[in-house]
Design an enzyme around this catalytic site. Structure first.
Site, short mmCIF file in Angstrom:
data_model
loop_
_atom_site.label_atom_id
_atom_site.label_comp_id
_atom_site.label_asym_id
_atom_site.label_seq_id
_atom_site.Cartn_x
_atom_site.Cartn_y
_atom_site.Cartn_z
N GLU A 161 14.47 33.67 18.73
CA GLU A 161 13.28 33.62 17.87
C GLU A 161 12.97 32.17 17.48
O GLU A 161 11.82 31.74 17.49
CB GLU A 161 13.50 34.44 16.59
CG GLU A 161 13.82 35.91 16.80
CD GLU A 161 15.31 36.16 16.96
OE1 GLU A 161 16.00 35.34 17.61
OE2 GLU A 161 15.79 37.19 16.46
N CYS A 220 18.59 38.38 13.19
CA CYS A 220 19.68 38.29 12.21
C CYS A 220 19.11 37.94 10.84
O CYS A 220 18.09 37.26 10.72
CB CYS A 220 20.72 37.26 12.64
SG CYS A 220 20.09 35.58 12.71
N ALA A 258 38.56 43.63 46.96
CA ALA A 258 38.02 43.44 48.30
C ALA A 258 38.94 44.20 49.25
O ALA A 258 40.16 44.02 49.21
CB ALA A 258 38.01 41.96 48.65
N TRP A 260 42.05 35.84 54.03
CA TRP A 260 41.03 36.40 53.18
C TRP A 260 40.51 37.69 53.81
O TRP A 260 40.23 37.71 55.00
CB TRP A 260 39.84 35.44 53.02
CG TRP A 260 40.25 34.17 52.33
CD1 TRP A 260 40.42 32.95 52.87
CD2 TRP A 260 40.52 34.03 50.93
NE1 TRP A 260 40.77 32.04 51.91
CE2 TRP A 260 40.84 32.68 50.70
CE3 TRP A 260 40.52 34.92 49.85
CZ2 TRP A 260 41.17 32.19 49.43
CZ3 TRP A 260 40.84 34.42 48.60
CH2 TRP A 260 41.16 33.07 48.41
N THR A 288 50.18 40.39 42.19
CA THR A 288 49.12 39.63 42.84
C THR A 288 49.44 38.13 42.82
O THR A 288 49.25 37.44 43.82
CB THR A 288 47.78 39.90 42.11
OG1 THR A 288 47.51 41.29 42.25
CG2 THR A 288 46.65 39.08 42.67
N LEU A 292 42.55 31.43 40.35
CA LEU A 292 41.70 32.26 39.48
C LEU A 292 40.72 31.43 38.67
O LEU A 292 40.38 31.78 37.53
CB LEU A 292 42.56 33.15 38.55
CG LEU A 292 43.53 34.09 39.26
CD1 LEU A 292 44.42 34.81 38.24
CD2 LEU A 292 42.78 35.13 40.09
N GLU A 294 41.10 41.65 38.43
CA GLU A 294 41.06 41.36 39.88
C GLU A 294 42.30 41.91 40.59
O GLU A 294 42.75 41.36 41.59
CB GLU A 294 40.92 39.86 40.11
CG GLU A 294 39.59 39.30 39.61
CD GLU A 294 39.22 37.98 40.29
OE1 GLU A 294 39.46 37.81 41.49
OE2 GLU A 294 38.68 37.12 39.59
N1 LIG Z 1 42.05 42.30 48.21
C1 LIG Z 1 42.04 42.26 46.91
O1 LIG Z 1 40.99 42.38 46.27
C2 LIG Z 1 43.30 42.04 46.16
C3 LIG Z 1 43.25 41.72 44.80
C4 LIG Z 1 44.43 41.56 44.12
C5 LIG Z 1 45.63 41.74 44.77
N2 LIG Z 1 45.64 42.04 46.09
C6 LIG Z 1 46.92 42.26 46.78
O2 LIG Z 1 47.60 43.29 46.08
C7 LIG Z 1 48.99 43.04 46.11
C8 LIG Z 1 49.54 43.06 44.70
O3 LIG Z 1 49.28 44.31 44.10
P1 LIG Z 1 50.43 45.09 43.33
O4 LIG Z 1 49.92 46.44 43.04
O5 LIG Z 1 51.70 44.95 44.11
O6 LIG Z 1 50.65 44.22 42.04
P2 LIG Z 1 49.80 44.04 40.70
O7 LIG Z 1 48.99 45.26 40.41
O8 LIG Z 1 49.12 42.74 40.76
O9 LIG Z 1 50.96 43.90 39.63
C9 LIG Z 1 51.87 44.93 39.43
C10 LIG Z 1 52.91 44.44 38.45
O10 LIG Z 1 52.46 44.62 37.12
C11 LIG Z 1 53.45 45.32 36.41
N3 LIG Z 1 52.83 46.08 35.31
C12 LIG Z 1 52.99 45.82 33.99
N4 LIG Z 1 52.30 46.65 33.24
C13 LIG Z 1 51.66 47.47 34.08
C14 LIG Z 1 50.79 48.55 33.88
N5 LIG Z 1 50.43 48.95 32.65
N6 LIG Z 1 50.32 49.21 34.95
C15 LIG Z 1 50.67 48.82 36.20
N7 LIG Z 1 51.51 47.79 36.46
C16 LIG Z 1 52.00 47.12 35.41
C17 LIG Z 1 54.12 46.17 37.44
O11 LIG Z 1 55.37 46.59 36.94
P3 LIG Z 1 56.24 47.68 37.76
O12 LIG Z 1 56.69 47.02 39.03
O13 LIG Z 1 57.35 47.99 36.81
O14 LIG Z 1 55.35 48.87 38.03
C18 LIG Z 1 54.21 45.20 38.58
O15 LIG Z 1 55.27 44.28 38.38
C19 LIG Z 1 49.19 41.73 46.81
O16 LIG Z 1 49.53 41.95 48.14
C20 LIG Z 1 47.83 41.07 46.73
O17 LIG Z 1 47.60 40.21 47.83
C21 LIG Z 1 44.51 42.18 46.79
#
Ligand SMILES: NC(=O)c1ccc[n+]([C@@H]2O[C@H](COP(=O)([O-])OP(=O)(O)OC[C@H]3O[C@@H](n4cnc5c(N)ncnc54)[C@H](OP(=O)(O)O)[C@@H]3O)[C@@H](O)[C@H]2O)c1
Length: 368
Positions: free
Chosen positions: A59, A81, A160, A176, A202, A210, A299
């Site tokens: 405004e 406001c 992705a 990628w 990740t 990031l 992500e």
């Molecule tokens: N293409 C894409 O868009 C993309 C994006 C991101 C990642 N990635 C790929 O995904 C892979 C990683 O994924 P990820 O699933 O292994 O790992 P993540 O989801 O990044 O992380 C999982 C970690 O978080 C912990 N955690 C803590 N609190 C949590 C909760 N409330 N819920 C779930 N987990 C929790 C888990 O513990 P616990 O082990 O005790 O369960 C585990 O250590 C990599 O290979 C990466 O390159 C790809």
């Protein structure tokens, strides 16, 4: 009494005010985006929007560009406001300018304003019409409304994946999957959010930065969910922690010596009580909202995404699908976790928008 518009009423002037408001996205938060148009005899005589946090309100901007606002009508996307915050009250500026009619898209849910702005204008003899293009205005500021009303940030989950539904190969490699244009789009998204959240899986697999690599952009805060404080001291995150504010969400029982070392690097530790080894994601999001984080971009990876979706914490999903096939029963998928048994119980995604970004398909939608 302000006239509340019952049926959906639209106005070309409010459409313009909404177009202006959106230009403040990623710059005005934790404030809402607001646009304003001043009209006389069917012509716009001045317009403005809230450009950045702490800067003049919409405004104020429009009035400063208007030579003769006396007797004109004003269209504002949000209730003006009526209190002194970072800026003087807009209601006073509107009254002093001699505006005679104010059209407002929605009331401001913020308690210091809600309904008071309109009341003040009316007490000064200004006619107020509330609810013009209300749905569009609420959608525009959905993150602000969510934080103010529910004390939670607006959560966008992005991944992705390949055509065969994998977010990494069987070795965990994901650089990628998507093409350059899609990755550029992610940087634009980071430029608009207050924080990026990822799981430690990740970070260990990808060693990401990031950051936002948009020219003239700004970095979101980084938030790494790392219950056992496994983040490597040699990681890109740690090496840049002094320049890019970074939160590491760790369990209260994580090794103290390790936490001390991580803290010395400039990282802020958020110590949380764990449940079954996991971080309480809703608690974390509430904490971020208290710190006035309005938009959060999650992500990944697959396990964090699964928990976010299962706990119904996600407002919007953005998915890039790359024309690639990697295969592998052990290659990770976008949403891991236990999954469900029956298709009837599947989470449905509404209001899909589908487009092509470079070589990839981009799908946006809203979990029901
Ligand atoms: N293409 C894409 O868009 C993309 C994006 C991101 C990642 N990635 C790929 O995904 C892979 C990683 O994924 P990820 O699933 O292994 O790992 P993540 O989801 O990044 O992380 C999982 C970690 O978080 C912990 N955690 C803590 N609190 C949590 C909760 N409330 N819920 C779930 N987990 C929790 C888990 O513990 P616990 O082990 O005790 O369960 C585990 O250590 C990599 O290979 C990466 O390159 C790809």
């Amino acid at each position: 009494m302000a006239t509340r518009v019952k049926d959906q009423i639209t106005s070309q002037f409010m459409v313009r005010a909404l177009e202006l408001a959106i230009r403040g996205r990623g710059r005005v938060e934790p404030n809402p985006m607001v646009g304003c148009v001043i009209e006389r005899d069917g012509r716009i005589i001045a317009e403005g929007y809230h450009e950045k946090y702490g800067g003049p309100h919409a405004e104020e901007v429009a009035l400063s560009r208007c030579q003769d606002p006396g007797g004109a009508r004003m269209f504002i996307t949000l209730e003006p406001c009526s209190h002194t915050g970072k800026r003087p009250p807009c209601t006073k500026a509107v009254i002093d300018a001699g505006i005679t009619e104010v059209h407002i898209a929605t009331l401001d849910p913020f308690l210091m304003v809600s309904g008071r702005g309109v009341k003040e204008l009316e007490q000064a003899g200004i006619q107020c019409l509330v609810g013009v293009n209300a749905e569009d205005a609420k959608r525009l500021n959905a993150p602000y409304f969510k934080r103010v009303i529910r004390g939670m940030p607006y959560v966008t989950l992005k991944w992705a994946m390949t055509l065969d539904g994998k977010i990494a190969t069987r070795t965990g490699e994901s650089k990628w999957i998507s093409g350059e244009k899609a990755r550029e789009r992610v940087h634009v998204m980071r430029n608009r959010v207050d924080a990026v959240v990822v799981g430690i899986g990740t970070v260990l697999a990808d060693d990401p930065l990031l950051t936002c690599r948009v020219e003239g952009g700004r970095n979101p805060r980084r938030c790494i969910i790392d219950p056992l404080a496994q983040l490597s001291l040699d990681s890109h995150i740690v090496k840049t922690a002094k320049e890019v504010p970074t939160f590491l969400v760790v369990g209260k029982t994580a090794a103290a010596a390790r936490l001390d070392k991580l803290q010395e690097t400039g990282i802020t530790l958020l110590k949380m009580q764990l449940k079954d080894g996991h971080v309480d994601l809703e608690g974390l999001l509430r904490y971020l909202a208290q710190k006035e984080f309005t938009n959060v971009l999650v992500e990944g990876g697959g396990n964090i995404a699964a928990s976010m979706l299962t706990e119904k914490l996600v407002d919007k999903v953005v998915v890039f699908i790359a024309p690639k096939v990697v295969g592998g029963r052990d290659a990770i998928t976008p949403v891991e976790g236990e999954g469900i048994e029956k298709i009837a119980d599947a989470l449905e995604i509404d209001d899909l928008k589908i487009g092509i970004v470079g070589q990839d398909i981009m799908i946006e939608g809203f979990p029901r």
